[in-house]
Design an enzyme around this catalytic site. Structure first.
Site, short mmCIF file in Angstrom:
data_model
loop_
_atom_site.label_atom_id
_atom_site.label_comp_id
_atom_site.label_asym_id
_atom_site.label_seq_id
_atom_site.Cartn_x
_atom_site.Cartn_y
_atom_site.Cartn_z
N LYS A 73 0.83 -1.21 0.00
CA LYS A 73 0.00 0.00 0.00
C LYS A 73 0.86 1.26 0.00
O LYS A 73 0.62 2.17 -0.78
CB LYS A 73 -0.94 -0.01 1.21
CG LYS A 73 -1.95 -1.13 1.14
CD LYS A 73 -2.88 -1.12 2.31
CE LYS A 73 -3.76 -2.36 2.26
NZ LYS A 73 -4.63 -2.49 3.43
N ASP A 103 -7.29 0.26 0.24
CA ASP A 103 -7.23 0.58 1.67
C ASP A 103 -8.65 0.53 2.23
O ASP A 103 -9.57 0.10 1.56
CB ASP A 103 -6.58 1.95 1.89
CG ASP A 103 -7.43 3.07 1.32
OD1 ASP A 103 -8.49 2.78 0.75
OD2 ASP A 103 -7.02 4.23 1.44
#
Length: 219
Positions: free
Chosen positions: A129, A148
């Site tokens: 991420k 996310d």
DNA sequence: CTCCCGATAT
DNA sequence: ATATCAGGAG
């Protein structure tokens, strides 16, 4: 053997419709590059893990006046640095990761934040991420869609994916949106999720795509 | 899977 | 009181 992530033409059309509306709504990326250098963005992103951006902004505002280069972080006193980032949570781990990551940036990458997924992932404290945030926001390339918590929630509410596994959600999104939209998808969904499609009190009355949303709150 | 961990909204 | 927040490592 059938694939369940093969989007139908009608679904792709709907996704495109929603994308265009959200893109026009969030034209100026409010949170994007307030960071001048890739290093600032890297530090801010590592600090962002499980922490609100408001807290990160407060901390980085003073932090970036003191630390400018990878060298500054690599030579920082860990105890002092921990105190400086304490309010972002997980401060001991983040401090250790940032200092080690910067040492590696110096030894392996000539003091500059690397620009490929593989190199970024080799840095302590940098996962997929964080790496994708760096790649998409600064180097303008992407190898996928960052799923996310915001992207996850928005995707579920809009019925872009029925799954909760981030990898399955990502595959569903990648089949719904053209690759040249992937960078924007992350940023737009995050902004929409933060300000409108919030987890606790979604502002469906102010949502431009409420008509497309099966999860909207009916008054 | 567990742990890391403070701040904030509800 | 408690759920949640730009996750990642062991």
């Amino acid at each position: 053997m059938h694939r369940d992530n093969n989007a139908l033409p009608a679904e792709i059309k709907r996704a495109g419709r929603i994308f265009r509306i959200l893109k026009s709504r969030y034209t100026n990326n409010e949170t994007a590059l307030i960071h001048k250098t890739p290093l600032d963005l890297l530090i801010a992103t590592i600090l962002s893990a499980q922490c609100t951006d408001k807290r990160v902004n407060i901390v980085t505002e003073t932090l970036f006046k003191k630390y400018h280069t990878a060298d500054d972080y690599a030579n920082a006193d860990s105890h002092q640095f921990e105190k400086e980032i304490r309010s972002t949570g997980f401060y001991r781990m983040k401090s250790k990761h940032i200092i080690r990551a910067c040492k590696k940036i110096i030894s392996d990458f000539h003091g500059k934040v690397p620009s490929t997924m593989e190199e970024l992932l080799s840095l302590p404290g940098v996962g997929r991420k964080t790496a994708n945030v760096i790649l998409s926001n600064y180097f303008k390339v992407t190898e996928g869609i960052v799923v996310d918590t915001h992207v996850k929630r928005v995707s579920k509410r809009l019925n872009f994916s029925i799954h909760s596994d981030p990898e399955k959600i990502e595959r569903d999104l990648m089949s719904l949106f053209p690759k040249n939209n992937w960078i924007a998808i992350g940023n737009i969904f995050v902004l929409h999720g933060r300000y409108v499609c919030k987890s606790r009190k979604p502002l469906c009355d102010d949502c431009l795509i409420a008509a497309e949303c099966p999860s909207r709150l009916i008054k």
